[in-house]
Design an enzyme around this catalytic site. Structure first.
Site, PDB file in Angstrom:
ATOM      1  N   HIS A 157      -8.179  -2.903   0.200  1.00 54.83           N
ATOM      2  CA  HIS A 157      -8.451  -1.898   1.761  1.00 54.83           C
ATOM      3  C   HIS A 157      -8.407  -0.623   1.483  1.00 54.83           C
ATOM      4  O   HIS A 157      -8.170  -0.243   0.248  1.00 54.83           O
ATOM      5  CB  HIS A 157      -7.199  -2.500   2.596  1.00 54.83           C
ATOM      6  CG  HIS A 157      -5.890  -2.302   1.713  1.00 54.83           C
ATOM      7  ND1 HIS A 157      -5.154  -0.951   1.687  1.00 54.83           N
ATOM      8  CD2 HIS A 157      -4.927  -3.225   1.485  1.00 54.83           C
ATOM      9  CE1 HIS A 157      -4.106  -1.229   0.914  1.00 54.83           C
ATOM     10  NE2 HIS A 157      -3.905  -2.411   0.874  1.00 54.83           N
TER      11      HIS A 157
HETATM   12  P1  TYD Z   1      -1.092  -5.757   2.206  1.00 56.69           P
HETATM   13  O1  TYD Z   1      -1.423  -4.261   2.800  1.00 56.69           O
HETATM   14  O2  TYD Z   1      -2.428  -6.369   2.540  1.00 56.69           O
HETATM   15  O3  TYD Z   1      -0.604  -5.911   0.831  1.00 56.69           O
HETATM   16  P2  TYD Z   1      -1.418  -5.251  -0.400  1.00 56.69           P
HETATM   17  O4  TYD Z   1      -2.175  -4.264  -0.060  1.00 56.69           O
HETATM   18  O5  TYD Z   1      -0.129  -4.982  -1.264  1.00 56.69           O
HETATM   19  O6  TYD Z   1      -2.184  -6.350  -1.075  1.00 56.69           O
HETATM   20  O7  TYD Z   1       0.150  -6.283   3.062  1.00 56.69           O
HETATM   21  C1  TYD Z   1       0.339  -7.830   3.252  1.00 56.69           C
HETATM   22  C2  TYD Z   1       1.305  -8.228   4.285  1.00 56.69           C
HETATM   23  O8  TYD Z   1       2.520  -7.374   4.414  1.00 56.69           O
HETATM   24  C3  TYD Z   1       0.403  -7.875   5.627  1.00 56.69           C
HETATM   25  O9  TYD Z   1       0.791  -8.984   6.380  1.00 56.69           O
HETATM   26  C4  TYD Z   1       1.006  -6.732   6.131  1.00 56.69           C
HETATM   27  C5  TYD Z   1       2.303  -6.797   5.602  1.00 56.69           C
HETATM   28  N1  TYD Z   1       3.074  -5.413   5.414  1.00 56.69           N
HETATM   29  C6  TYD Z   1       4.154  -4.889   6.066  1.00 56.69           C
HETATM   30  O10 TYD Z   1       4.590  -5.402   7.084  1.00 56.69           O
HETATM   31  N2  TYD Z   1       4.867  -3.713   5.875  1.00 56.69           N
HETATM   32  C7  TYD Z   1       4.373  -3.097   5.056  1.00 56.69           C
HETATM   33  O11 TYD Z   1       4.832  -1.800   4.569  1.00 56.69           O
HETATM   34  C8  TYD Z   1       3.191  -3.509   3.889  1.00 56.69           C
HETATM   35  C9  TYD Z   1       2.537  -2.877   2.811  1.00 56.69           C
HETATM   36  C10 TYD Z   1       2.739  -4.621   4.143  1.00 56.69           C
END
Ligand code: TYD
Length: 140
Positions: free
Chosen positions: A52
Site C-alpha cells: 500500500h
Molecule cells: P496493514 O496496514 O494492511 O498492515 P501492513 O501494512 O503492516 O501489512 O494493516 C493490517 C490490519 O491492521 C488492517 O486491518 C488495519 C489494521 N491496523 C490498525 O488497526 N491500526 C494500525 O495502526 C495499523 C498499522 C493497522
C-alpha cells in the site's frame, strides 16, 4: 514524491558492554512528530506485508530485530532496501508504495508513524496509486 526522498537515517547508538541503546526523538532525528508506533512480529516465512501507499502519512521503519527487504515504488522508479540494523531507520514519505518481504526468523519491524491510523489515508490498489501520482505530476 520520489523514491530518492526515501532516506536511510543513522540513529544515535550508545554502545555499552551491557548492550547498545538507540533513541529517536520526533522532529529531531526524524522530520515529524510521532503520533503512533506499531510493529510487525511473528511473521511467517515467505509472508509479505505492506502492499500500500499513504496519501499523507510519513513513516520511519526499523529492523529492531532480524532483517527484511522493503521494496519502494513512486509510480515511476523502484528500489529495494535491506534493513538489518537496529540503528538504521528508513524514512518513507507519503505517496510511496511499499512492500516488505524476505523476513528473517524472529524479525521485528518497528514503525514510527506521523499520523494515527486512518484507513482513508491508504491507497491499497496499486493502479489507483499510480494514477494518483500521475495526476499529482500534472498539477505541478
Ligand atoms: P496493514 O496496514 O494492511 O498492515 P501492513 O501494512 O503492516 O501489512 O494493516 C493490517 C490490519 O491492521 C488492517 O486491518 C488495519 C489494521 N491496523 C490498525 O488497526 N491500526 C494500525 O495502526 C495499523 C498499522 C493497522
Amino acid at each position: 514524491m520520489s523514491i530518492h526522498e526515501c532516506k536511510l537515517i543513522k540513529l544515535p547508538k550508545i554502545s555499552d558492554p551491557r548492550g547498545n541503546l538507540t533513541f529517536i526523538e520526533g522532529q529531531n532525528h526524524i522530520p515529524f512528530d510521532i503520533q503512533r508506533v506499531y510493529y510487525l512480529y511473528d511473521v511467517p516465512g515467505g509472508a509479505e506485508r505492506g502492499g500500500h501507499a499513504h496519501k499523507a502519512l510519513q513513516q520511519l521503519i526499523i529492523a529492531i530485530s532480524g532483517s527484511f527487504d522493503i521494496h519502494l515504488d513512486d509510480g515511476k522508479e523502484r528500489k529495494t532496501i535491506h534493513l538489518n540494523r537496529g540503528y538504521d531507520g528508513l524514512l518513507v514519505p507519503n505517496m510511496i508504495w511499499r512492500e516488505i518481504d524476505n523476513f528473517s526468523s524472529a524479525a521485528v519491524c518497528l514503525v514510527m508513524a506521523s499520523e494515527r491510523y486512518d484507513e482513508a489515508d491508504y491507497y491499497r490498489d496499486y493502479d489507483e496509486f499510480v494514477r494518483a501520482t500521475q495526476q499529482k505530476n500534472l498539477s505541478v
